[in-house]
Design a protein around this motif. Structure first.
Motif, PDB file in Angstrom:
ATOM      1  N   LYS A 203       6.825 -10.945 -10.958  1.00 31.82           N
ATOM      2  CA  LYS A 203       7.431 -10.251 -12.243  1.00 31.82           C
ATOM      3  C   LYS A 203       6.211  -9.264 -12.835  1.00 31.82           C
ATOM      4  N   GLY A 204       4.971  -9.890 -12.809  1.00 33.84           N
ATOM      5  CA  GLY A 204       4.078  -8.852 -13.242  1.00 33.84           C
ATOM      6  C   GLY A 204       3.834  -7.575 -12.542  1.00 33.84           C
ATOM      7  N   ILE A 205       3.817  -7.810 -11.088  1.00 30.02           N
ATOM      8  CA  ILE A 205       3.848  -6.815 -10.124  1.00 30.02           C
ATOM      9  C   ILE A 205       4.961  -5.643 -10.400  1.00 30.02           C
ATOM     10  N   ASP A 206       6.377  -6.148 -10.674  1.00 24.11           N
ATOM     11  CA  ASP A 206       7.436  -5.399 -10.594  1.00 24.11           C
ATOM     12  C   ASP A 206       7.327  -4.509 -12.072  1.00 24.11           C
ATOM     13  N   ALA A 207       6.769  -5.256 -13.104  1.00 19.31           N
ATOM     14  CA  ALA A 207       6.548  -4.564 -14.179  1.00 19.31           C
ATOM     15  C   ALA A 207       5.539  -3.544 -14.409  1.00 19.31           C
ATOM     16  N   GLY A 208       4.545  -3.614 -13.513  1.00 18.51           N
ATOM     17  CA  GLY A 208       3.445  -2.940 -13.433  1.00 18.51           C
ATOM     18  C   GLY A 208       2.135  -3.251 -14.246  1.00 18.51           C
ATOM     19  N   ASP A 209       2.338  -4.506 -14.695  1.00 19.65           N
ATOM     20  CA  ASP A 209       1.416  -5.269 -15.468  1.00 19.65           C
ATOM     21  C   ASP A 209       0.043  -5.665 -14.664  1.00 19.65           C
ATOM     22  N   PHE A 210       0.296  -5.748 -13.530  1.00 12.17           N
ATOM     23  CA  PHE A 210      -0.608  -6.563 -12.702  1.00 12.17           C
ATOM     24  C   PHE A 210      -1.089  -5.571 -11.720  1.00 12.17           C
ATOM     25  N   VAL A 211      -0.983  -4.276 -11.725  1.00 12.21           N
ATOM     26  CA  VAL A 211      -1.194  -3.313 -10.483  1.00 12.21           C
ATOM     27  C   VAL A 211      -1.863  -2.214 -11.058  1.00 12.21           C
ATOM     28  N   GLU A 212      -3.007  -1.507 -10.666  1.00 13.89           N
ATOM     29  CA  GLU A 212      -3.537  -0.165 -10.940  1.00 13.89           C
ATOM     30  C   GLU A 212      -3.028   0.866  -9.650  1.00 13.89           C
ATOM     31  N   GLY A 213      -2.005   1.721  -9.815  1.00 16.52           N
ATOM     32  CA  GLY A 213      -1.435   2.408  -8.680  1.00 16.52           C
ATOM     33  C   GLY A 213      -0.936   1.398  -7.682  1.00 16.52           C
ATOM     34  N   ASP A 214      -1.300   1.259  -6.552  1.00 14.88           N
ATOM     35  CA  ASP A 214      -0.897   0.538  -5.285  1.00 14.88           C
ATOM     36  C   ASP A 214      -1.621  -0.786  -5.177  1.00 14.88           C
ATOM     37  N   ARG A 215      -2.701  -0.913  -6.118  1.00 19.61           N
ATOM     38  CA  ARG A 215      -3.626  -1.891  -6.025  1.00 19.61           C
ATOM     39  C   ARG A 215      -3.467  -3.168  -7.049  1.00 19.61           C
ATOM     40  N   LEU A 216      -3.538  -4.149  -6.551  1.00 20.33           N
ATOM     41  CA  LEU A 216      -3.614  -5.456  -7.370  1.00 20.33           C
ATOM     42  C   LEU A 216      -4.753  -5.398  -8.192  1.00 20.33           C
ATOM     43  N   LEU A 217      -4.778  -6.008  -9.554  1.00 22.06           N
ATOM     44  CA  LEU A 217      -5.808  -5.974 -10.248  1.00 22.06           C
ATOM     45  C   LEU A 217      -6.932  -6.966  -9.436  1.00 22.06           C
ATOM     46  N   PRO A 218      -8.388  -6.762  -9.777  1.00 23.76           N
ATOM     47  CA  PRO A 218      -9.165  -7.567  -9.042  1.00 23.76           C
ATOM     48  C   PRO A 218      -9.039  -9.012  -9.472  1.00 23.76           C
ATOM     49  N   GLU A 219      -9.217 -10.006  -8.710  1.00 21.51           N
ATOM     50  CA  GLU A 219      -8.979 -11.386  -8.726  1.00 21.51           C
ATOM     51  C   GLU A 219      -9.506 -11.921  -9.949  1.00 21.51           C
ATOM     52  N   ARG A 220     -10.607 -11.623 -10.305  1.00 18.24           N
ATOM     53  CA  ARG A 220     -11.147 -12.493 -11.561  1.00 18.24           C
ATOM     54  C   ARG A 220     -10.494 -11.970 -12.819  1.00 18.24           C
ATOM     55  N   ARG A 221     -10.179 -10.637 -12.850  1.00 15.52           N
ATOM     56  CA  ARG A 221      -9.499 -10.032 -14.117  1.00 15.52           C
ATOM     57  C   ARG A 221      -8.040 -10.422 -14.028  1.00 15.52           C
ATOM     58  N   LEU A 222      -7.493 -10.782 -12.945  1.00 15.60           N
ATOM     59  CA  LEU A 222      -5.984 -11.136 -12.686  1.00 15.60           C
ATOM     60  C   LEU A 222      -5.817 -12.497 -13.099  1.00 15.60           C
ATOM     61  N   ALA A 223      -6.893 -13.521 -12.697  1.00 19.08           N
ATOM     62  CA  ALA A 223      -6.838 -15.064 -13.011  1.00 19.08           C
ATOM     63  C   ALA A 223      -7.120 -14.879 -14.533  1.00 19.08           C
ATOM     64  N   GLU A 224      -7.954 -14.233 -15.302  1.00 16.59           N
ATOM     65  CA  GLU A 224      -8.154 -14.292 -16.667  1.00 16.59           C
ATOM     66  C   GLU A 224      -6.850 -13.908 -17.445  1.00 16.59           C
ATOM     67  N   THR A 225      -6.305 -12.864 -16.857  1.00 18.06           N
ATOM     68  CA  THR A 225      -5.013 -12.541 -17.554  1.00 18.06           C
ATOM     69  C   THR A 225      -3.947 -13.504 -17.563  1.00 18.06           C
ATOM     70  N   MET A 226      -3.776 -14.036 -16.420  1.00 17.12           N
ATOM     71  CA  MET A 226      -2.814 -15.236 -16.091  1.00 17.12           C
ATOM     72  C   MET A 226      -3.276 -16.407 -16.558  1.00 17.12           C
ATOM     73  N   GLU A 227      -4.494 -16.667 -17.005  1.00 11.79           N
ATOM     74  CA  GLU A 227      -5.067 -17.949 -17.510  1.00 11.79           C
ATOM     75  C   GLU A 227      -4.820 -19.039 -16.623  1.00 11.79           C
ATOM     76  N   ILE A 228      -5.235 -18.806 -15.342  1.00 11.86           N
ATOM     77  CA  ILE A 228      -5.354 -19.725 -14.324  1.00 11.86           C
ATOM     78  C   ILE A 228      -6.673 -19.575 -13.365  1.00 11.86           C
ATOM     79  N   SER A 229      -7.227 -20.425 -12.568  1.00 13.97           N
ATOM     80  CA  SER A 229      -8.128 -20.642 -11.955  1.00 13.97           C
ATOM     81  C   SER A 229      -8.045 -19.603 -10.620  1.00 13.97           C
TER      82      SER A 229
END
Length: 232
Positions: free
Chosen positions: A12-38
Motif C-alpha cells: 500500500k505504501g509503495i502504491d501510494a508513493g510513500d515508501f519510494v523515491e523515484g523507482d527506488r524503495l526507501l533505504p532499509e533503515r529509514r523504511l523500518a523506522e517509518t513502519m516501526e518494525i525491526s
C-alpha cells in the motif's frame, strides 16, 4: 503486526508513493523506522515481495519497484551511438532463449507463480507505454529466474545500450492493439513452457517472440533486413 500485514502495508505504501523515491524503495533503515518494525522483519517482507517479482534488488543500487536501471559501464554510451536495432536484436536472439531455457530448468515454484502473474499484466494493458513497462518487467524476471549472475549482467548491458540508443523510444510506436495482443499471447505460451519445465520449447518460443518483435520494429523503420530465428 503479523508478517502478512507488513507485506500488505508495504504494498500500500509503495502504491501510494510513500515508501519510494523515484523507482527506488526507501533505504532499509529509514523504511523500518517509518513502519516501526525491526529491520529483520522488514527484510523478510522484502524477500517475500522479491520472490513474487514485485520488487527487484541489485547489489550496490538498492531495491526497486521496477527492474533496476542498468549499471553504467564505460563504453555503453559510445556503443549505443553505433549499434542499430538489428545489432541489438541479434544479441537478444542469442541470449534470451538461453535465459528462458534456464528459467524453465531452475525457477522455483513460487518464482513460476510470479512469472505467471507478470505475464498476465502484459495481457491486460491497452496502451503502448503501459505495455512497454509490463513487457520490461516480464523479460527481466525471466533473466532473473535463470539464476546465472553472469547472464543477468549481460542482459543488463543490453538494457543499458538500449536505454542510451536514440531509436529505443521508437519501439513503442510499433505497438498497435492487435500487435500487443499478439505479443501477449506469445508471452502466455512462453510462460506455459517455462512452467511445464520444458527448456527446449521455452527457448523456441522466446526465439519466435523476438523474431516478431524485431520484424515489426525493423519494418516500421523502413529497414530491409528482416531477422529470422537462428538455426540450431
Amino acid at each position: 503486526m503479523e508478517d502478512g500485514e507488513i507485506v500488505e502495508r508495504l504494498l500500500k505504501g509503495i502504491d501510494a508513493g510513500d515508501f519510494v523515491e523515484g523507482d527506488r524503495l526507501l533505504p532499509e533503515r529509514r523504511l523500518a523506522e517509518t513502519m516501526e518494525i525491526s529491520r529483520a522483519r522488514l527484510r523478510r517482507a522484502l524477500d517475500h515481495l522479491k520472490e513474487e517479482g514485485r520488487l527487484f534488488r541489485h547489489q550496490g543500487q538498492g531495491t526497486f519497484v521496477a527492474p533496476p536501471p542498468a549499471l553504467e559501464v564505460a563504453g555503453h554510451e559510445t556503443i549505443s551511438r553505433q549499434v542499430t536495432p538489428q545489432n541489438v536484436m541479434e544479441v537478444r536472439m542469442e541470449v534470451e532463449p538461453a535465459l528462458a531455457a534456464l528459467a524453465a530448468d531452475r525457477a522455483t515454484r513460487s518464482e513460476l507463480a510470479s512469472l505467471d502473474r507478470l505475464m498476465r499484466a502484459t495481457l491486460s494493458v491497452n496502451d503502448p507505454e503501459a505495455y512497454e513497462a509490463a513487457d520490461a518487467v516480464f523479460h527481466y524476471r525471466i533473466a532473473e529466474l535463470a539464476h546465472n549472475p553472469l547472464f543477468l549482467s549481460i542482459y543488463q548491458s543490453i538494457r543499458a545500450v538500449r536505454r542510451h540508443a536514440r531509436w529505443a523510444d521508437e519501439r513503442r510506436l510499433t505497438h498497435s492493439q492487435s500487435r500487443m495482443s499478439q505479443l501477449g499471447r506469445q508471452h502466455e505460451a512462453l510462460t506455459q513452457a517455462v512452467m511445464d519445465r520444458d527448456p527446449r520449447e521455452a527457448a523456441r518460443l522466446m526465439e519466435e517472440h523476438l523474431v516478431t518483435v524485431s520484424n515489426a520494429m525493423l519494418r516500421e523503420r523502413g529497414e530491409r533486413f528482416v531477422i529470422s530465428a537462428p538455426q540450431r
